[in-house]
Design an enzyme around this catalytic site. Structure first.
Site, PDB file in Angstrom:
ATOM      1  N   CYS A  33       0.820  -1.216   0.000  1.00 24.76           N
ATOM      2  CA  CYS A  33       0.000   0.000   0.000  1.00 24.76           C
ATOM      3  C   CYS A  33       0.852   1.263   0.000  1.00 24.76           C
ATOM      4  CB  CYS A  33      -0.926   0.009   1.208  1.00 24.76           C
ATOM      5  SG  CYS A  33      -0.029  -0.013   2.753  1.00 24.76           S
ATOM      6  N   CYS A 102      -1.690  -5.409   7.047  1.00 23.47           N
ATOM      7  CA  CYS A 102      -1.302  -4.219   6.300  1.00 23.47           C
ATOM      8  C   CYS A 102      -0.715  -3.130   7.182  1.00 23.47           C
ATOM      9  CB  CYS A 102      -2.540  -3.730   5.569  1.00 23.47           C
ATOM     10  SG  CYS A 102      -2.303  -2.260   4.616  1.00 23.47           S
TER      11      CYS A 102
HETATM   12 FE1  FES Z   1      -1.649  -0.304   4.307  1.00 22.99          FE
HETATM   13 FE2  FES Z   1      -2.449   1.600   5.810  1.00 22.99          FE
HETATM   14  S1  FES Z   1      -3.328   0.999   3.953  1.00 22.99           S
HETATM   15  S2  FES Z   1      -0.790   0.345   6.155  1.00 22.99           S
END
Ligand code: FES
Length: 126
Positions: A33, A102
């Site tokens: 991301c 994430c």
């Molecule tokens: Fe991946 Fe925040 S969207 S760390």
């Protein structure tokens, strides 16, 4: 989707900002991301005397950055190295499953900062 605690830490982040006189910085990022987190530590007598962070990321990344400072400040390096991703998520009353992998980088960032510190201070034992 987010717990009240995540939202609260996102809206009122603790210890935000770089530390001018940091002894070490840990940088971690999520290549998927693109979020990046820097954790700054100031160490005195083997204790994390001060901690700050700069994070470019989503609400969960901001909240985990904020929470890691509350968990780590005042702890010995040894204790701080034991703080896990799960501890951070639990302290925030959980993270949405997709954010678990994430955004839950703060413990890694803290450990990276401590590793950096120990590399530069080989005399310090933990
Ligand atoms: Fe991946 Fe925040 S969207 S760390």
């Amino acid at each position: 989707m987010y717990s009240k605690k995540v939202i609260e830490h996102f809206q009122n982040p603790r210890n935000a900002g770089a530390l001018e006189d940091a002894d070490a910085v840990g940088e971690v990022g999520n290549p998927v991301c693109g979020d990046v987190m820097n954790i700054y530590i100031k160490v005195e007598d083997g204790i994390i005397a001060d901690i700050g962070w700069k994070t470019m990321g989503c609400a969960a990344a901001i909240a985990t950055s904020s929470m890691i400072t509350e968990l780590a400040k005042g702890r010995t390096l040894k204790e701080a190295l034991k703080i896990t991703r799960k501890d951070v998520a639990d302290a925030l009353d959980g993270l949405p499953p997709i954010k678990m992998h994430c955004s839950n980088l703060a413990a890694d960032g803290l450990h990276a900062a401590i590793d950096e510190y120990l590399k530069e201070h080989p005399d310090v034992e933990v």
